[in-house]
Motif scaffolding. Structure first.
Motif, PDB file in Angstrom:
ATOM      1  N   UNK A  19       0.826  -1.203   0.000  1.00  0.00           N
ATOM      2  CA  UNK A  19       0.000   0.000   0.000  1.00  0.00           C
ATOM      3  C   UNK A  19       0.861   1.254   0.000  1.00  0.00           C
ATOM      4  N   UNK A  20       1.853   1.293   0.887  1.00  0.00           N
ATOM      5  CA  UNK A  20       2.683   2.494   0.986  1.00  0.00           C
ATOM      6  C   UNK A  20       3.638   2.636  -0.191  1.00  0.00           C
ATOM      7  N   UNK A  21       4.113   1.550  -0.738  1.00  0.00           N
ATOM      8  CA  UNK A  21       4.946   1.633  -1.934  1.00  0.00           C
ATOM      9  C   UNK A  21       4.141   2.192  -3.104  1.00  0.00           C
ATOM     10  N   UNK A  22       2.939   1.680  -3.283  1.00  0.00           N
ATOM     11  CA  UNK A  22       2.090   2.196  -4.362  1.00  0.00           C
ATOM     12  C   UNK A  22       1.701   3.648  -4.100  1.00  0.00           C
ATOM     13  N   UNK A  23       1.452   3.969  -2.835  1.00  0.00           N
ATOM     14  CA  UNK A  23       1.115   5.353  -2.483  1.00  0.00           C
ATOM     15  C   UNK A  23       2.209   6.317  -2.867  1.00  0.00           C
ATOM     16  N   UNK A  24       3.456   5.933  -2.659  1.00  0.00           N
ATOM     17  CA  UNK A  24       4.567   6.804  -3.040  1.00  0.00           C
ATOM     18  C   UNK A  24       4.636   6.981  -4.550  1.00  0.00           C
ATOM     19  N   UNK A  25       4.326   5.945  -5.290  1.00  0.00           N
ATOM     20  CA  UNK A  25       4.295   6.070  -6.752  1.00  0.00           C
ATOM     21  C   UNK A  25       3.203   7.049  -7.172  1.00  0.00           C
ATOM     22  N   UNK A  26       2.059   6.987  -6.509  1.00  0.00           N
ATOM     23  CA  UNK A  26       0.956   7.887  -6.830  1.00  0.00           C
ATOM     24  C   UNK A  26       1.285   9.341  -6.485  1.00  0.00           C
ATOM     25  N   UNK A  27       2.094   9.551  -5.468  1.00  0.00           N
ATOM     26  CA  UNK A  27       2.492  10.913  -5.092  1.00  0.00           C
ATOM     27  C   UNK A  27       3.121  11.619  -6.286  1.00  0.00           C
ATOM     28  N   UNK A  28       3.947  10.891  -7.039  1.00  0.00           N
ATOM     29  CA  UNK A  28       4.631  11.478  -8.192  1.00  0.00           C
ATOM     30  C   UNK A  28       3.687  11.642  -9.378  1.00  0.00           C
ATOM     31  N   UNK A  29       2.791  10.699  -9.571  1.00  0.00           N
ATOM     32  CA  UNK A  29       1.887  10.741 -10.718  1.00  0.00           C
ATOM     33  C   UNK A  29       0.866  11.860 -10.579  1.00  0.00           C
ATOM     34  N   UNK A  30       0.244  11.945  -9.404  1.00  0.00           N
ATOM     35  CA  UNK A  30      -0.872  12.866  -9.206  1.00  0.00           C
ATOM     36  C   UNK A  30      -0.403  14.243  -8.747  1.00  0.00           C
TER      37      UNK A  30
END
Length: 54
Positions: A19-30
């Protein structure tokens, strides 16, 4: 946000890392605000690391 993240790691710790790994990826995308990024980085550092043993 921190209260919910705390519940997540308490209730489903086996899913926290992903969850947190994917969340960090989303931080950059969004492009979330810095306040949101700081909380996500905190929890990602605690639970997102591959080397964490739990």
């Amino acid at each position: 946000m921190e209260e919910v993240f705390g519940q997540l790691v308490s209730n489903i710790p086996q899913d926290a890392r992903g969850f947190f790994q994917e969340g960090m990826q989303q931080m950059d995308i969004v492009g979330y605000p810095d306040e949101v990024r700081q909380v996500m980085e905190k929890y990602s550092g605690l639970w997102g690391s591959e080397s964490r043993l739990h």
